[in-house]
Design a protein around this motif. Structure first.
Motif, PDB file in Angstrom:
ATOM      1  N   GLY A  30       0.900  -1.026  -0.132  1.00 20.86           N
ATOM      2  CA  GLY A  30      -0.071   0.157   0.028  1.00 20.86           C
ATOM      3  C   GLY A  30       0.757   1.228   0.174  1.00 20.86           C
ATOM      4  N   LYS A  31       0.400   2.431   0.160  1.00 25.24           N
ATOM      5  CA  LYS A  31       1.125   3.661   0.107  1.00 25.24           C
ATOM      6  C   LYS A  31       2.069   3.640   1.697  1.00 25.24           C
ATOM      7  CE  LYS A  31      -1.914   6.436  -1.035  1.00 25.24           C
ATOM      8  NZ  LYS A  31      -3.131   5.546  -1.857  1.00 25.24           N
ATOM      9  N   VAL A  32       1.317   3.228   2.614  1.00 24.64           N
ATOM     10  CA  VAL A  32       1.912   3.313   3.774  1.00 24.64           C
ATOM     11  C   VAL A  32       2.405   1.996   4.408  1.00 24.64           C
ATOM     12  CG1 VAL A  32       1.466   4.124   6.342  1.00 24.64           C
ATOM     13  CG2 VAL A  32       0.911   5.704   4.471  1.00 24.64           C
ATOM     14  N   ARG A  33       1.310   1.110   4.251  1.00 21.65           N
ATOM     15  CA  ARG A  33       1.305  -0.310   4.718  1.00 21.65           C
ATOM     16  C   ARG A  33       1.696  -1.426   3.937  1.00 21.65           C
ATOM     17  NH1 ARG A  33      -2.050   2.577   6.750  1.00 21.65           N
ATOM     18  NH2 ARG A  33      -2.104   2.847   9.229  1.00 21.65           N
ATOM     19  N   ARG A  46      -3.694 -11.416   8.028  1.00 18.24           N
ATOM     20  CA  ARG A  46      -3.112 -10.777   7.349  1.00 18.24           C
ATOM     21  C   ARG A  46      -1.858 -10.049   8.275  1.00 18.24           C
ATOM     22  NH1 ARG A  46      -3.931  -5.891   3.022  1.00 18.24           N
ATOM     23  NH2 ARG A  46      -5.267  -7.754   2.006  1.00 18.24           N
ATOM     24  N   HIS A  89     -10.629  -5.603  13.094  1.00 16.53           N
ATOM     25  CA  HIS A  89      -9.765  -6.540  12.492  1.00 16.53           C
ATOM     26  C   HIS A  89      -8.802  -6.860  13.365  1.00 16.53           C
ATOM     27  CE1 HIS A  89      -6.771  -3.878  10.302  1.00 16.53           C
ATOM     28  NE2 HIS A  89      -7.159  -3.529  11.269  1.00 16.53           N
ATOM     29  N   LYS A 102      -7.216  -9.642  11.080  1.00 14.43           N
ATOM     30  CA  LYS A 102      -8.313 -10.847  10.269  1.00 14.43           C
ATOM     31  C   LYS A 102      -8.325 -10.194   8.877  1.00 14.43           C
ATOM     32  CE  LYS A 102     -12.260 -12.391  12.382  1.00 14.43           C
ATOM     33  NZ  LYS A 102     -13.565 -12.032  12.835  1.00 14.43           N
ATOM     34  N   GLU A 103      -8.176 -11.010   7.942  1.00 11.38           N
ATOM     35  CA  GLU A 103      -8.203 -10.858   6.550  1.00 11.38           C
ATOM     36  C   GLU A 103      -9.616 -10.925   6.074  1.00 11.38           C
ATOM     37  OE1 GLU A 103      -6.125  -9.859   4.332  1.00 11.38           O
ATOM     38  OE2 GLU A 103      -6.993 -10.482   2.416  1.00 11.38           O
ATOM     39  N   CYS A 104     -10.043  -9.574   5.668  1.00 12.08           N
ATOM     40  CA  CYS A 104     -11.399  -9.101   5.174  1.00 12.08           C
ATOM     41  C   CYS A 104     -11.330  -9.061   3.635  1.00 12.08           C
ATOM     42  CB  CYS A 104     -11.860  -8.264   6.049  1.00 12.08           C
ATOM     43  SG  CYS A 104     -11.942  -8.581   7.715  1.00 12.08           S
ATOM     44  N   LYS A 161     -12.995   3.560  -3.340  1.00  8.62           N
ATOM     45  CA  LYS A 161     -11.792   3.490  -3.238  1.00  8.62           C
ATOM     46  C   LYS A 161     -11.040   3.096  -4.657  1.00  8.62           C
ATOM     47  CE  LYS A 161     -10.065   0.076  -0.129  1.00  8.62           C
ATOM     48  NZ  LYS A 161      -8.707   0.783   0.226  1.00  8.62           N
ATOM     49  N   LYS A 216     -11.635   8.935   7.806  1.00  8.83           N
ATOM     50  CA  LYS A 216     -12.045   7.933   7.105  1.00  8.83           C
ATOM     51  C   LYS A 216     -11.858   6.560   7.623  1.00  8.83           C
ATOM     52  CE  LYS A 216      -8.920   5.919   4.491  1.00  8.83           C
ATOM     53  NZ  LYS A 216      -7.597   5.709   3.667  1.00  8.83           N
ATOM     54  N   GLU A 218     -12.340   2.370   6.811  1.00  7.59           N
ATOM     55  CA  GLU A 218     -12.279   1.385   5.746  1.00  7.59           C
ATOM     56  C   GLU A 218     -13.057   0.177   6.418  1.00  7.59           C
ATOM     57  OE1 GLU A 218      -9.126   0.268   3.309  1.00  7.59           O
ATOM     58  OE2 GLU A 218      -8.169   2.138   3.752  1.00  7.59           O
ATOM     59  N   ILE A 230     -11.551  -2.152   9.406  1.00  5.22           N
ATOM     60  CA  ILE A 230     -10.321  -2.716   9.093  1.00  5.22           C
ATOM     61  C   ILE A 230      -9.305  -1.447   9.150  1.00  5.22           C
ATOM     62  CG2 ILE A 230     -11.217  -4.783   7.896  1.00  5.22           C
ATOM     63  CD1 ILE A 230     -10.296  -3.242   5.157  1.00  5.22           C
ATOM     64  N   ASP A 231      -8.227  -1.773   8.587  1.00  6.60           N
ATOM     65  CA  ASP A 231      -6.957  -0.788   8.369  1.00  6.60           C
ATOM     66  C   ASP A 231      -6.720   0.132   9.669  1.00  6.60           C
ATOM     67  OD1 ASP A 231      -5.582   0.259   6.089  1.00  6.60           O
ATOM     68  OD2 ASP A 231      -6.515   2.107   6.334  1.00  6.60           O
TER      69      ASP A 231
HETATM   70  N1  LIG Z   1      -8.155  -6.503   7.838  1.00  4.85           N
HETATM   71  C1  LIG Z   1      -7.830  -6.325   6.629  1.00  4.85           C
HETATM   72  N2  LIG Z   1      -8.420  -7.069   5.648  1.00  4.85           N
HETATM   73  C2  LIG Z   1      -8.002  -6.732   4.095  1.00  4.85           C
HETATM   74  N3  LIG Z   1      -7.291  -5.676   3.731  1.00  4.85           N
HETATM   75  C3  LIG Z   1      -7.034  -4.623   4.616  1.00  4.85           C
HETATM   76  C4  LIG Z   1      -7.454  -5.057   6.006  1.00  4.85           C
HETATM   77  N4  LIG Z   1      -6.778  -3.919   6.822  1.00  4.85           N
HETATM   78  C5  LIG Z   1      -6.146  -3.148   5.910  1.00  4.85           C
HETATM   79  N5  LIG Z   1      -6.452  -3.540   4.515  1.00  4.85           N
HETATM   80  C6  LIG Z   1      -5.940  -2.979   3.172  1.00  4.85           C
HETATM   81  O1  LIG Z   1      -4.514  -2.742   3.319  1.00  4.85           O
HETATM   82  C7  LIG Z   1      -4.143  -1.737   2.792  1.00  4.85           C
HETATM   83  C8  LIG Z   1      -3.339  -0.818   3.563  1.00  4.85           C
HETATM   84  O2  LIG Z   1      -2.248  -0.092   2.809  1.00  4.85           O
HETATM   85  P1  LIG Z   1      -2.437   1.599   3.104  1.00  4.85           P
HETATM   86  O3  LIG Z   1      -2.777   2.079   4.231  1.00  4.85           O
HETATM   87  O4  LIG Z   1      -0.853   1.837   2.608  1.00  4.85           O
HETATM   88  O5  LIG Z   1      -3.498   2.025   2.006  1.00  4.85           O
HETATM   89  P2  LIG Z   1      -3.585   2.641   0.561  1.00  4.85           P
HETATM   90  O6  LIG Z   1      -4.967   2.305   0.169  1.00  4.85           O
HETATM   91  O7  LIG Z   1      -2.298   2.519  -0.239  1.00  4.85           O
HETATM   92  O8  LIG Z   1      -3.543   4.188   0.919  1.00  4.85           O
HETATM   93  P3  LIG Z   1      -4.860   5.153   1.954  1.00  4.85           P
HETATM   94  O9  LIG Z   1      -4.940   4.829   3.099  1.00  4.85           O
HETATM   95  O10 LIG Z   1      -3.751   6.465   1.845  1.00  4.85           O
HETATM   96  O11 LIG Z   1      -5.979   5.216   1.083  1.00  4.85           O
HETATM   97  C9  LIG Z   1      -5.467  -0.964   2.020  1.00  4.85           C
HETATM   98  O12 LIG Z   1      -5.403  -1.475   0.930  1.00  4.85           O
HETATM   99  C10 LIG Z   1      -6.387  -1.574   2.856  1.00  4.85           C
HETATM  100  O13 LIG Z   1      -7.549  -1.595   2.523  1.00  4.85           O
END
Ligand SMILES: Nc1ncnc2c1ncn2[C@@H]1O[C@H](COP(=O)(O)OP(=O)(O)OP(=O)(O)O)[C@@H](O)[C@H]1O
Ligand SMILES: [Mg+2]
Length: 325
Positions: A30-33, A46, A89, A102-104, A161, A216, A218, A230-231
């Motif tokens: 992801g951008k940050v994770r 995950r 999660h 937890k993967e969702c 998204k 925000k 998710e 999540i997130d």
């Molecule tokens: N429990 C989860 N199950 C599935 N996907 C998840 C879960 N938690 C987080 N994610 C996903 O993991 C990713 C985390 O990456 P990151 O926070 O860098 O997000 P990004 O989408 O690139 O950027 P931003 O948060 O700025 O929109 C996201 O795509 C998020 O939807």
């Protein structure tokens, strides 16, 4: 704050940028994770490594020392705070920068809650209002509102998204349901969760002298089809916070209220003439250190607890904590 600028300066050399850990499974960046999926070793889970990358205008613009730790701890703080009633999660935090979740299946919507008429990006409610728009994400806005003013009630203003590298786009309940992106029942359930979470965040922030301005969420579905948050929640990356004490004063002077979020890095980039196009200017050490101080201060102010920084270089520490080679 227990950590000084000299220490933060030294940490600028060992920030957690792109990760490529072996033994955690397939990597999704992801951008940050950086997420890792290993269906054999951790079925249904995950591993999320929160890097020190900072994104502005939907672009990664550099790294900030300790940022991953701060964000991961802050999200964990909020998940624990709300865990008695919220289905979320988070399973475990085996390292300051890592969460096992937890993967969702993610819903294709970003659930943005807004309490105030503010923002500066092209999709913000203030930008639309200033342009004369009185319909925003399906909500009617009255005339005569002032910039940074509190909305009569918090609004859910969803965006779609976007895929990696694209920008999220404004949408509405009606448009999302009409396009089949989400069912009516699911949208309304997510709405109720977002409202409750935003109200809980607002109440807690107030006790800490802060305004939770907007945020925000998710949302995903777990293997049983249950709705799960999540997130991350209520972190300085996903949320805007203002200090209550300077709010009225700033409003009367027509200035922006004092903020404790990543606006600082955005503003610095803006001063350099960067608005998200092309290669961003490199963040100087000074800016990275100040940004780190601000992230730490945000954690401390929001949680009401001191931030205990782990000063060990992140990569070997994560490998040890996750027992990977
Ligand atoms: N429990 C989860 N199950 C599935 N996907 C998840 C879960 N938690 C987080 N994610 C996903 O993991 C990713 C985390 O990456 P990151 O926070 O860098 O997000 P990004 O989408 O690139 O950027 P931003 O948060 O700025 O929109 C996201 O795509 C998020 O939807
Ligand atoms: Mg994210």
């Amino acid at each position: 704050m227990a950590i000084d600028r000299k220490q933060l300066e030294a940490l600028c050399g060992s920030t957690l940028d792109e990760t490529t850990f072996e033994g955690l499974g397939e990597r999704i960046q992801g951008k940050v994770r950086d997420s890792y999926l290993d269906p054999e070793r951790r079925p249904g889970q995950r591993t999320i490594v929160v890097s020190d990358r900072v994104s502005c205008f939907d672009r990664v613009v550099g790294t900030i020392p300790l940022k991953g730790q701060v964000l991961n701890q802050m999200a964990a703080f909020w998940f624990r705070e709300t865990g008695s009633w919220l289905r979320h999660h988070l399973i475990d935090v085996p390292d300051p920068s890592v969460s096992i979740v937890k993967e969702c299946k993610t819903l294709p919507v970003e659930f943005v809650m807004r309490g105030y008429l503010t923002g500066s990006t092209s999709t913000s409610i203030w930008t639309a209002y200033e342009r004369g728009e009185r319909e925003y994400c399906g909500h009617s806005l009255p005339d005569g509102l002032q910039r940074h003013e509190k909305l009569s009630e918090p609004l859910l203003t969803p965006t779609t998204k976007a895929d990696f590298g694209d920008h999220d786009e404004l949408t509405s309940r009606a448009a999302l349901i009409e396009s089949g992106a989400i069912s009516e029942a699911l949208y309304d359930e997510a709405h109720a969760i977002a409202q409750r979470l935003f109200a809980a965040g607002t109440r807690h922030a107030e006790k800490q002298g802060l305004i939770l301005v907007d945020t925000k969420y998710e949302i995903g579905l777990d293997e049983d089809g249950q709705v799960v948050v999540i997130d991350e929640i209520h972190t300085p990356d996903s949320s805007r916070y203002w200090r209550i004490d300077g709010y009225e004063d700033a409003l009367s002077r027509g200035e922006s209220p004092p903020a404790i979020d990543k606006e600082y890095v955005r503003l610095w980039l803006g001063e350099q003439g960067y608005k998200g196009e092309g290669t961003p200017p490199a963040l100087p050490i000074e800016v990275r250190v100040t940004a780190a101080e601000r992230y730490i201060a945000a954690f401390e102010q929001v949680s009401g607890r001191p931030f205990i920084a782990d000063l060990e270089p992140p990569e070997p520490r994560i490998k040890r904590n996750l027992a990977i080679p």
